[in-house]
Scaffold this motif. Structure first.
Motif, PDB file in Angstrom:
ATOM      1  N   ILE A  85       0.851  -1.197   0.000  1.00  0.00           N
ATOM      2  CA  ILE A  85       0.000   0.000   0.000  1.00  0.00           C
ATOM      3  C   ILE A  85       0.887   1.248   0.000  1.00  0.00           C
ATOM      4  O   ILE A  85       0.737   2.148  -0.838  1.00  0.00           O
ATOM      5  CB  ILE A  85      -0.928  -0.016   1.251  1.00  0.00           C
ATOM      6  N   VAL A  86       1.838   1.275   0.923  1.00  0.00           N
ATOM      7  CA  VAL A  86       2.668   2.473   1.102  1.00  0.00           C
ATOM      8  C   VAL A  86       3.568   2.708  -0.116  1.00  0.00           C
ATOM      9  O   VAL A  86       3.757   3.849  -0.552  1.00  0.00           O
ATOM     10  CB  VAL A  86       3.494   2.354   2.409  1.00  0.00           C
ATOM     11  N   ARG A  87       4.078   1.636  -0.695  1.00  0.00           N
ATOM     12  CA  ARG A  87       4.955   1.794  -1.870  1.00  0.00           C
ATOM     13  C   ARG A  87       4.184   2.310  -3.083  1.00  0.00           C
ATOM     14  O   ARG A  87       4.772   2.745  -4.061  1.00  0.00           O
ATOM     15  CB  ARG A  87       5.677   0.472  -2.178  1.00  0.00           C
ATOM     16  N   ASN A  88       2.859   2.274  -3.006  1.00  0.00           N
ATOM     17  CA  ASN A  88       2.036   2.866  -4.068  1.00  0.00           C
ATOM     18  C   ASN A  88       1.668   4.320  -3.755  1.00  0.00           C
ATOM     19  O   ASN A  88       0.807   4.903  -4.427  1.00  0.00           O
ATOM     20  CB  ASN A  88       0.757   2.043  -4.249  1.00  0.00           C
ATOM     21  N   GLY A  89       2.260   4.888  -2.712  1.00  0.00           N
ATOM     22  CA  GLY A  89       1.955   6.287  -2.369  1.00  0.00           C
ATOM     23  C   GLY A  89       0.596   6.440  -1.711  1.00  0.00           C
ATOM     24  O   GLY A  89       0.019   7.538  -1.717  1.00  0.00           O
ATOM     25  N   LEU A  90       0.084   5.359  -1.121  1.00  0.00           N
ATOM     26  CA  LEU A  90      -1.232   5.402  -0.470  1.00  0.00           C
ATOM     27  C   LEU A  90      -1.051   5.305   1.040  1.00  0.00           C
ATOM     28  O   LEU A  90      -0.001   4.888   1.535  1.00  0.00           O
ATOM     29  CB  LEU A  90      -2.103   4.253  -0.985  1.00  0.00           C
ATOM     30  N   LYS A  91      -2.123   5.663   1.760  1.00  0.00           N
ATOM     31  CA  LYS A  91      -2.014   5.679   3.224  1.00  0.00           C
ATOM     32  C   LYS A  91      -2.799   4.499   3.809  1.00  0.00           C
ATOM     33  O   LYS A  91      -4.009   4.404   3.594  1.00  0.00           O
ATOM     34  CB  LYS A  91      -2.597   7.008   3.732  1.00  0.00           C
ATOM     35  N   PRO A  92      -2.102   3.624   4.561  1.00  0.00           N
ATOM     36  CA  PRO A  92      -2.857   2.537   5.199  1.00  0.00           C
ATOM     37  C   PRO A  92      -3.639   3.066   6.400  1.00  0.00           C
ATOM     38  O   PRO A  92      -3.112   3.852   7.190  1.00  0.00           O
ATOM     39  CB  PRO A  92      -1.759   1.575   5.668  1.00  0.00           C
ATOM     40  N   VAL A  93      -4.880   2.654   6.497  1.00  0.00           N
ATOM     41  CA  VAL A  93      -5.693   3.008   7.670  1.00  0.00           C
ATOM     42  C   VAL A  93      -6.023   1.672   8.328  1.00  0.00           C
ATOM     43  O   VAL A  93      -6.640   0.798   7.701  1.00  0.00           O
ATOM     44  CB  VAL A  93      -6.980   3.745   7.239  1.00  0.00           C
ATOM     45  N   PHE A  94      -5.567   1.512   9.572  1.00  0.00           N
ATOM     46  CA  PHE A  94      -5.641   0.188  10.182  1.00  0.00           C
ATOM     47  C   PHE A  94      -6.958  -0.059  10.908  1.00  0.00           C
ATOM     48  O   PHE A  94      -7.378   0.737  11.747  1.00  0.00           O
ATOM     49  CB  PHE A  94      -4.457  -0.019  11.126  1.00  0.00           C
ATOM     50  N   CYS A  95      -7.546  -1.176  10.556  1.00  0.00           N
ATOM     51  CA  CYS A  95      -8.832  -1.587  11.129  1.00  0.00           C
ATOM     52  C   CYS A  95      -8.562  -2.742  12.095  1.00  0.00           C
ATOM     53  O   CYS A  95      -7.675  -3.568  11.852  1.00  0.00           O
ATOM     54  CB  CYS A  95      -9.725  -2.057   9.977  1.00  0.00           C
ATOM     55  N   ASP A  96      -9.326  -2.815  13.167  1.00  0.00           N
ATOM     56  CA  ASP A  96      -9.108  -3.907  14.123  1.00  0.00           C
ATOM     57  C   ASP A  96      -9.569  -5.243  13.528  1.00  0.00           C
ATOM     58  O   ASP A  96     -10.235  -5.275  12.482  1.00  0.00           O
ATOM     59  CB  ASP A  96      -9.837  -3.623  15.447  1.00  0.00           C
TER      60      ASP A  96
END
Ligand code: T4K
Length: 370
Positions: free
Chosen positions: A92-103
Motif C-alpha cells: 500500500i505504502v509503496r504505491n503512495g497510499l495511506k494505510p488506515v488500520f482496522c481492528d
C-alpha cells in the motif's frame, strides 16, 4: 531430534522436476512469459476456477502491482489490517497510499467488518483485507460495504491457496485476489505469486506492469516493474500442483491431531475451521491467554525452542508497530489485533510433519502449564 521449523517446503519427486525442466535446455527460453509460464497459468486458472489470472515473481509483487493497476489517486486511503506480514502494508505504502488500520476479530483474526464503516472517509479508495492463516474474511459484509461506498476490494490471499467458500473458489470473490506461492506456503513455485481479477482492463495493465510497463514494441505506457515469473519457478509450480490435493489432505490429518492433543487445555485457544470454508490448513496458530493458562505465549515459545522446535510469532509485532510505520500510527486503536499479536504462536505445520513430533510439541505445551 532434528530441528523442527514452523514449516518445510513441499517438493515434488526430484525426477519429476528434472523431467519438467528438460524442455528449458532444448529451448534456452528461461523467462519472459515462456511456455512453462503459459502452461502453469492455464493449470492455475483451472484449479482456481478463474480464467482471469496473471502470474508474478512473488506474492508481494502480485499485490503491489495489483494496487498500482487500479490507478488510485496518490495519498488516498486504504483500509487494511495490521495483523499481517509486512508485505500487505508495504504494498500500500509503496504505491503512495495511506494505510488506515482496522481492528480484527478475536475468533478468526480477520478484519472486523463492524469497524470498517467508521474508518471510511472521502479519501478512502479501497479495502485490502487478509484471509489470514487461511481464515476467510466476512466476504459478504465487506462486499456490501464496498458496494455502498464505491470502494475496490483487493484480497491478500497469500495464505488461502486452494480454499473455497460456500463451494466457490476464493479466487472469485472481490475485485482482485492476490496469492503467494512462496517456498513456505501450502503451495509453492519456489517464489511466485498470482492475481485473479474481475475487470479485464486490470488484467491488461497487470500484464504490462510486470514487464516494465511495456505495452508494445515501441511503447511504455506505465511505470512498471520487473515481476515476471521465470520458467524454473513455473515448472516447480506445475509439478507441485499435481500433488496439492494430497498435500492438503496430509495437513488436515496433522491439524486434526493437534486439535485432539491440545483441546481443553485451559487458556490455550485453538483456531477451528470456519463454517462454509474448505480449508487448506495453512497454519496452526494457538492463542495463549496468559491469565487463564498461567503461562505466557513467550514461555511456551521458549519451552519449544529449548527442545529444538521453532514455532513463529506470526504476526508480532503488528505492522503498524514497525519502526517504519509507528510514528504515524497508534496500535492502541486496534486493541484486539494488539492482544492477538502478543498472544499468538504458530506451531509447526507441513505435510510431512511426523505424528510423533506433533505429540512431543503438544506434551511440551501441556507440561509448560504445570
Ligand atoms: N501477504 C501475506 C499475508 C503474507 O504472509 C506474505 C508472505 C505475503 C503477502 C508476500 O508473499 P511473498 O512475496 O513472500 O510471496 C515467510 C515467507 O518468506 C513469506 O512468504 C510469508 N508471507 C511469511 C509469513 O513467512 P519468514 O521471514 O518468516 O520466512 P523464513 O525464511 O524465516 O522461513 C520460515 C521457515 O520456513 C523456516 O524456518 C524453514 C522453512 N523454509 C523456509 C524457506 C525460505 C523452508 O522449508 N524452505 C525455504 O526455502 O517469511
Amino acid at each position: 531430534m532434528k530441528p523442527i521449523y514452523v514449516t518445510r517446503s513441499s517438493l515434488p519427486p526430484m525426477d519429476e522436476y528434472v523431467d519438467e525442466i528438460k524442455e528449458i535446455w532444448e529451448t534456452h527460453w528461461l523467462t519472459n512469459m515462456g511456455s512453462k509460464h503459459e502452461e502453469f497459468r492455464g493449470l492455475l486458472s483451472e484449479y482456481l476456477d478463474n480464467k482471469n489470472i496473471e502470474l508474478f515473481t512473488n506474492g508481494h509483487m502480485a499485490l503491489e502491482l495489483t494496487i498500482q493497476a487500479h490507478n488510485f489517486p496518490k495519498g488516498a486511503e486504504v483500509i487494511t489490517t495490521p495483523f499481517t506480514f509486512a508485505s500487505t502494508t508495504h504494498a500500500i505504502v509503496r504505491n503512495g497510499l495511506k494505510p488506515v488500520f482496522c481492528d480484527i476479530k478475536s475468533d478468526d483474526y480477520t478484519i472486523d467488518e463492524n469497524c470498517l464503516e467508521n474508518l471510511i472517509t472521502k479519501k478512502t479508495c479501497a479495502i485490502i483485507p487478509v484471509h489470514v492463516y487461511g481464515n476467510v474474511c466476512n466476504i459478504e459484509a465487506i462486499d456490501e460495504i464496498a458496494k455502498k461506498h464505491n470502494l475496490v476490494v483487493i484480497y491478500d490471499a497469500a495464505h488461502t491457496f486452494g480454499e473455497t467458500y460456500k463451494g466457490k473458489s476464493l479466487a472469485l470473490y472481490g475485485d482482485a485476489v492476490c496469492y503467494s506461492f512462496h517456498a513456505t506456503k501450502v503451495f509453492n513455485s519456489i517464489e511466485g505469486g498470482a492475481t485473479c481479477y474481475k475487470d479485464e482492463e486490470i488484467g491488461r495493465r497487470l500484464y504490462d506492469l510486470k514487464n516494465f510497463g511495456i505495452h508494445g514494441p515501441y511503447e511504455v505506457s506505465a511505470v512498471g516493474a520487473n515481476a515476471k515469473m521465470n520458467e524454473f519457478c513455473a515448472a516447480m509450480g506445475i509439478c507441485n500442483l499435481r500433488h496439492i490435493d494430497e498435500e492438503i489432505e496430509k495437513r488436515k490429518k496433522i491439524h486434526t491431531l493437534y486439535i485432539k492433543e491440545l483441546d481443553g487445555i485451559k487458556g490455550v485457544i485453538l483456531n477451528s475451521v470456519q463454517k462454509y470454508v474448505k480449508s487448506n490448513y495453512a497454519y496452526f496458530p494457538i492463542v495463549v491467554n496468559e491469565k487463564e493458562a498461567g503461562v505466557s505465549r513467550d514461555d511456551i515459545y521458549d519451552s519449544l525452542v529449548a527442545i529444538g522446535v521453532f514455532p513463529r510469532k506470526y504476526f508480532y509485532p503488528l505492522t503498524s508497530d514497525f519502526s517504519c510505520y509507528k510514528e504515524e500510527n497508534d496500535s492502541s486503536l486496534t486493541p484486539i489485533a494488539k492482544y492477538i499479536s502478543e498472544s499468538i504462536l504458530t506451531l509447526p505445520m507441513y505435510a510431512d510433519l511426523d505424528d510423533s513430533v506433533v505429540k512431543i510439541i503438544c506434551d511440551t505445551i501441556r507440561n509448560c502449564m504445570k
